[in-house]
Write a protein that holds these residues in place. Structure first.
Motif, PDB file in Angstrom:
ATOM      1  N   THR A  11       0.843  -1.197   0.000  1.00  0.00           N
ATOM      2  CA  THR A  11       0.000   0.000   0.000  1.00  0.00           C
ATOM      3  C   THR A  11       0.877   1.245   0.000  1.00  0.00           C
ATOM      4  O   THR A  11       2.050   1.202   0.401  1.00  0.00           O
ATOM      5  CB  THR A  11      -0.892   0.041   1.255  1.00  0.00           C
ATOM      6  OG1 THR A  11      -0.053   0.013   2.418  1.00  0.00           O
ATOM      7  CG2 THR A  11      -1.848  -1.156   1.276  1.00  0.00           C
ATOM      8  N   ASN A  40       8.534   9.548   0.269  1.00  0.00           N
ATOM      9  CA  ASN A  40       7.463   8.743  -0.324  1.00  0.00           C
ATOM     10  C   ASN A  40       6.196   8.890   0.512  1.00  0.00           C
ATOM     11  O   ASN A  40       6.222   9.503   1.596  1.00  0.00           O
ATOM     12  CB  ASN A  40       7.901   7.267  -0.372  1.00  0.00           C
ATOM     13  CG  ASN A  40       7.166   6.462  -1.446  1.00  0.00           C
ATOM     14  OD1 ASN A  40       6.210   6.931  -2.065  1.00  0.00           O
ATOM     15  ND2 ASN A  40       7.616   5.238  -1.657  1.00  0.00           N
ATOM     16  N   PHE A  42       3.163   6.792   2.681  1.00  0.00           N
ATOM     17  CA  PHE A  42       3.311   5.815   3.760  1.00  0.00           C
ATOM     18  C   PHE A  42       2.652   4.510   3.351  1.00  0.00           C
ATOM     19  O   PHE A  42       1.605   4.497   2.709  1.00  0.00           O
ATOM     20  CB  PHE A  42       2.674   6.364   5.039  1.00  0.00           C
ATOM     21  CG  PHE A  42       3.299   7.668   5.458  1.00  0.00           C
ATOM     22  CD1 PHE A  42       4.392   7.677   6.303  1.00  0.00           C
ATOM     23  CD2 PHE A  42       2.832   8.875   4.950  1.00  0.00           C
ATOM     24  CE1 PHE A  42       5.009   8.874   6.660  1.00  0.00           C
ATOM     25  CE2 PHE A  42       3.423  10.079   5.289  1.00  0.00           C
ATOM     26  CZ  PHE A  42       4.520  10.081   6.152  1.00  0.00           C
ATOM     27  N   ASP A 127       7.705   8.285  -9.614  1.00  0.00           N
ATOM     28  CA  ASP A 127       6.709   9.186  -9.016  1.00  0.00           C
ATOM     29  C   ASP A 127       6.376  10.388  -9.898  1.00  0.00           C
ATOM     30  O   ASP A 127       5.218  10.766 -10.048  1.00  0.00           O
ATOM     31  CB  ASP A 127       7.180   9.665  -7.644  1.00  0.00           C
ATOM     32  CG  ASP A 127       7.253   8.534  -6.634  1.00  0.00           C
ATOM     33  OD1 ASP A 127       7.367   7.359  -7.054  1.00  0.00           O
ATOM     34  OD2 ASP A 127       7.211   8.804  -5.417  1.00  0.00           O
ATOM     35  N   TRP A 130       3.651   9.466 -12.658  1.00  0.00           N
ATOM     36  CA  TRP A 130       2.214   9.298 -12.370  1.00  0.00           C
ATOM     37  C   TRP A 130       1.645  10.400 -11.475  1.00  0.00           C
ATOM     38  O   TRP A 130       0.431  10.576 -11.388  1.00  0.00           O
ATOM     39  CB  TRP A 130       1.928   7.908 -11.776  1.00  0.00           C
ATOM     40  CG  TRP A 130       2.755   7.528 -10.587  1.00  0.00           C
ATOM     41  CD1 TRP A 130       3.877   6.751 -10.594  1.00  0.00           C
ATOM     42  CD2 TRP A 130       2.518   7.876  -9.222  1.00  0.00           C
ATOM     43  NE1 TRP A 130       4.367   6.623  -9.319  1.00  0.00           N
ATOM     44  CE2 TRP A 130       3.545   7.305  -8.452  1.00  0.00           C
ATOM     45  CE3 TRP A 130       1.539   8.635  -8.566  1.00  0.00           C
ATOM     46  CZ2 TRP A 130       3.627   7.451  -7.072  1.00  0.00           C
ATOM     47  CZ3 TRP A 130       1.612   8.790  -7.190  1.00  0.00           C
ATOM     48  CH2 TRP A 130       2.657   8.199  -6.464  1.00  0.00           C
ATOM     49  N   PHE A 146      11.937  -1.630 -14.074  1.00  0.00           N
ATOM     50  CA  PHE A 146      13.191  -1.003 -13.656  1.00  0.00           C
ATOM     51  C   PHE A 146      14.374  -1.896 -14.017  1.00  0.00           C
ATOM     52  O   PHE A 146      14.261  -3.119 -14.052  1.00  0.00           O
ATOM     53  CB  PHE A 146      13.224  -0.831 -12.128  1.00  0.00           C
ATOM     54  CG  PHE A 146      12.507   0.391 -11.622  1.00  0.00           C
ATOM     55  CD1 PHE A 146      11.139   0.392 -11.450  1.00  0.00           C
ATOM     56  CD2 PHE A 146      13.221   1.534 -11.275  1.00  0.00           C
ATOM     57  CE1 PHE A 146      10.470   1.509 -10.960  1.00  0.00           C
ATOM     58  CE2 PHE A 146      12.568   2.662 -10.783  1.00  0.00           C
ATOM     59  CZ  PHE A 146      11.192   2.650 -10.627  1.00  0.00           C
TER      60      PHE A 146
HETATM   61  P1  6OG Z   1       8.061  -1.629   2.931  1.00  0.00           P
HETATM   62  O1  6OG Z   1       9.052  -2.488   2.186  1.00  0.00           O
HETATM   63  O2  6OG Z   1       8.693  -0.471   3.630  1.00  0.00           O
HETATM   64  O3  6OG Z   1       7.117  -1.003   1.806  1.00  0.00           O
HETATM   65  N1  6OG Z   1       7.103   1.456  -2.996  1.00  0.00           N
HETATM   66  C1  6OG Z   1       7.234   2.399  -3.951  1.00  0.00           C
HETATM   67  N2  6OG Z   1       6.774   3.651  -3.962  1.00  0.00           N
HETATM   68  C2  6OG Z   1       7.055   4.382  -5.064  1.00  0.00           C
HETATM   69  N3  6OG Z   1       6.599   5.640  -5.091  1.00  0.00           N
HETATM   70  N4  6OG Z   1       7.763   3.923  -6.110  1.00  0.00           N
HETATM   71  C3  6OG Z   1       8.232   2.669  -6.114  1.00  0.00           C
HETATM   72  O4  6OG Z   1       8.934   2.311  -7.201  1.00  0.00           O
HETATM   73  C4  6OG Z   1       7.970   1.834  -5.004  1.00  0.00           C
HETATM   74  N5  6OG Z   1       8.255   0.556  -4.649  1.00  0.00           N
HETATM   75  C5  6OG Z   1       7.723   0.355  -3.429  1.00  0.00           C
HETATM   76  C6  6OG Z   1       5.358   0.714  -1.388  1.00  0.00           C
HETATM   77  C7  6OG Z   1       7.632  -0.344   0.688  1.00  0.00           C
HETATM   78  C8  6OG Z   1       6.856   0.927   0.450  1.00  0.00           C
HETATM   79  O5  6OG Z   1       7.394   1.565  -0.702  1.00  0.00           O
HETATM   80  C9  6OG Z   1       6.425   1.680  -1.722  1.00  0.00           C
HETATM   81  C10 6OG Z   1       5.383   0.726   0.131  1.00  0.00           C
HETATM   82  O6  6OG Z   1       4.639   1.839   0.600  1.00  0.00           O
HETATM   83  C11 6OG Z   1       9.602   1.121  -7.315  1.00  0.00           C
HETATM   84  O7  6OG Z   1       7.143  -2.411   3.810  1.00  0.00           O
END
Ligand code: 6OG
Length: 164
Positions: A11, A40, A42, A127, A130, A146
């Motif tokens: 999420t 980012n 949360f 980011d 979008w 990626f």
């Molecule tokens: P934890 O591993 O801390 O959750 N997340 C991304 N957010 C953005 N904007 N871009 C991405 O590009 C992302 N990949 C993952 C989802 C990871 C947190 O980071 C986000 C989650 O909120 C690759 O539990």
């Protein structure tokens, strides 16, 4: 290209606030783990036994110290890192009101950003692609592939949807 054979469901919550007529968004500087060093929203992994929405609410409270009674579904993002068979399915939510006091946690250092000062150069590179759709209040789905280095975007597309 390399195949995806499993996925993680995550999420990502952005809370907006009004500061004397100026609209701001709450971002957190991720202090550890995946995406450390980036601003980012949360969020995190959805746990067994909870809905995706419940996971979003829980992570927001764990990482920013605030509670929301309503989150709006805003978008879905799919990420694939070259060479990694686990894709990420990220459910993006928007929050407009909250209870409690925004506070720094072990995981995140929160800060309000006015919408014309979003620190894209210190955020995941997807980011800025979008974000305009998201702040324009349109529902979106995006796919990003990626490179292994987790920095370069090799391919992407973003679409706008009536509903999710
Ligand atoms: P934890 O591993 O801390 O959750 N997340 C991304 N957010 C953005 N904007 N871009 C991405 O590009 C992302 N990949 C993952 C989802 C990871 C947190 O980071 C986000 C989650 O909120 C690759 O539990």
């Amino acid at each position: 290209t390399s195949p995806i054979t499993s996925k993680k469901v995550l999420t990502l919550v952005f809370v907006f606030g009004d500061f004397d007529g100026e609209r701001r968004v709450l971002l957190g500087m991720k202090k550890r783990g995946f995406g450390a060093g980036y601003w980012n929203g949360f969020g995190g992994k959805v746990e067994k036994g909870e809905t995706i929405l419940e996971g979003a609410v829980r992570e927001l409270e764990e990482e920013a110290g605030i509670r929301v009674s309503h989150l709006e579904r805003a978008g879905m993002l799919w990420f694939h890192f070259e060479g990694d068979p686990t894709g990420l399915e990220v459910h993006v939510y928007r929050g407009e009101t909250f209870e409690g006091v925004v506070s720094e946690t072990e995981e995140m250092r929160p800060e309000w950003f006015s919408l014309d000062k979003i620190p894209f150069h210190i955020m995941w590179p997807d980011d800025q692609i979008w974000w305009p759709v998201f702040v324009g209040n349109k529902k979106f789905c995006g796919r990003f592939r990626f490179a292994k280095d987790q920095k370069e975007i090799l391919a992407h597309d973003v679409g706008i949807f009536e509903s999710l």
